[in-house]
Design an enzyme around this catalytic site. Structure first.
Site: not given
Length: 249
Positions: A10, A12, A94, A96, A166, A172, A212
Site C-alpha cells: 500500500n 498510500k 483502511h 486511515e 492492522e 507507521g 510496520s
C-alpha cells in the site's frame, strides 16, 4: 490445499510517476517467490500507469472505491471505472480512512459488497486502536468490523476477500505486534470465520498482517500458522519490499 501466501504493498499518498515506475521496474526484474501472490496499491492517479508497467505476475489494487456505480460523487472512483482500467483489487476499510475520514463499519461493508458484485477482489482492513487494545477490546473491535461485512456478503463471496489485520497503534509507528499477538488475533479471526461464515471460509480465506512490517520482522511473522501474508506500508516503497515478498524463501 494450503492458503496461497499474499503480500500487498500500500503506497498510500506517496510517489510520483518516476518513483513508482522505478519501484515497479525493480519488482519486475527481481526474483520473487512464485508461490506468493503480489498486489501493489499506488495512488489512484497512477493506477493505469502501474497496470501498464507491472508484469502479469503483479496485480494492481485501488486504495479505495465508492459504493455507488456512478453519479454526482466528486472525487470518487466506481467499481466499473476500476474494472475498465483493468484493476482487479481494492482496499476497503483502511484505518486511515476509518479514523481520518470517519468511514464507519456500515459504509466499509457497502463498499466491500459493491466491489465484489462488480468483479473486484477486496483487501478488507480491520484493527483496533491502542486505547482499545489496552482496554482488552481487540477481539470485540475486529469482530464488530467483520460482522458488518458478514451482513452484506454470502458465504461464497468471502472467497473474494483477503482480511488484513492492522492494529492501528502499529501502523507507521515502528511498533509491531509481537508474533504471539499477531497469531492470537489471526487465530481469533479464523475462529470467527469458522463459526459465523463456514468451515470452508475458515480454511481458505487469507488473513494477512499489517503494521510496520519490514524485512527485519517478516520472516518470524510468516512462520505463524494463521498469518497468510502481509499488507505493507512504507516498506513497500523501498527495495526491501522484495525481501518481504520472499519472506518464506
Amino acid at each position: 490445499m494450503p492458503r496461497q501466501f499474499f503480500v500487498g504493498g500500500n503506497f498510500k499518498m506517496n510517489g510520483t510517476a518516476q518513483s513508482i515506475s522505478q519501484i515497479i521496474s525493480n519488482l519486475n526484474s527481481a526474483k520473487l517467490d512464485e508461490s506468493t501472490e503480489v498486489v501493489i496499491s499506488p495512488p489512484s492517479i497512477f493506477l493505469v500507469l502501474a497496470r501498464q508497467l507491472a508484469n502479469g505476475k503483479i496485480a494492481v489494487s485501488a486504495q479505495n472505491v465508492f459504493d455507488k456505480p456512478n453519479g454526482a460523487f466528486t472525487g470518487e472512483l466506481s467499481v466499473d471505472q476500476l474494472k475498465d482500467a483493468k484493476i482487479d483489487w481494492t482496499l476497503a476499510g483502511h484505518s486511515e480512512r476509518r479514523v481520518i475520514l470517519k468511514e464507519d463499519d456500515e459504509f466499509v461493508a457497502r463498499k466491500t459488497k459493491a466491489a465484489i458484485d462488480g468483479g473486484l477482489s477486496v483487501i478488507l482492513c480491520i484493527g483496533e486502536s491502542l486505547e482499545e487494545r489496552e482496554a482488552g477490546k481487540t477481539i470485540d473491535v475486529v469482530t464488530r468490523q467483520l460482522n458488518a461485512v458478514k451482513d452484506k456478503l454470502s458465504p461464497a463471496e468471502w472467497s473474494k476477500v483477503v482480511i488484513a489485520y492492522e492494529p492501528i497503534w502499529a501502523i507507521g509507528t515502528g511498533k509491531v505486534a509481537t508474533t504471539e499477538q499477531a497469531q492470537e488475533v489471526h487465530a481469533s479471526i479464523r475462529k470467527w470465520l469458522r463459526e459465523k461464515i463456514s468451515p470452508e471460509a475458515a480454511e481458505n480465506v487469507r488473513v494477512i498482517y499489517g503494521g510496520s512490517v519490514s524485512e527485519k520482522n517478516c520472516q518470524e511473522l510468516a512462520k505463524q500458522p494463521d498469518v497468510d501474508g502481509f499488507l505493507v506500508g512504507g516498506a513497500s516503497l523501498k527495495p526491501a519490499f522484495v525481501d518481504i515478498i520472499n519472506a518464506r524463501l
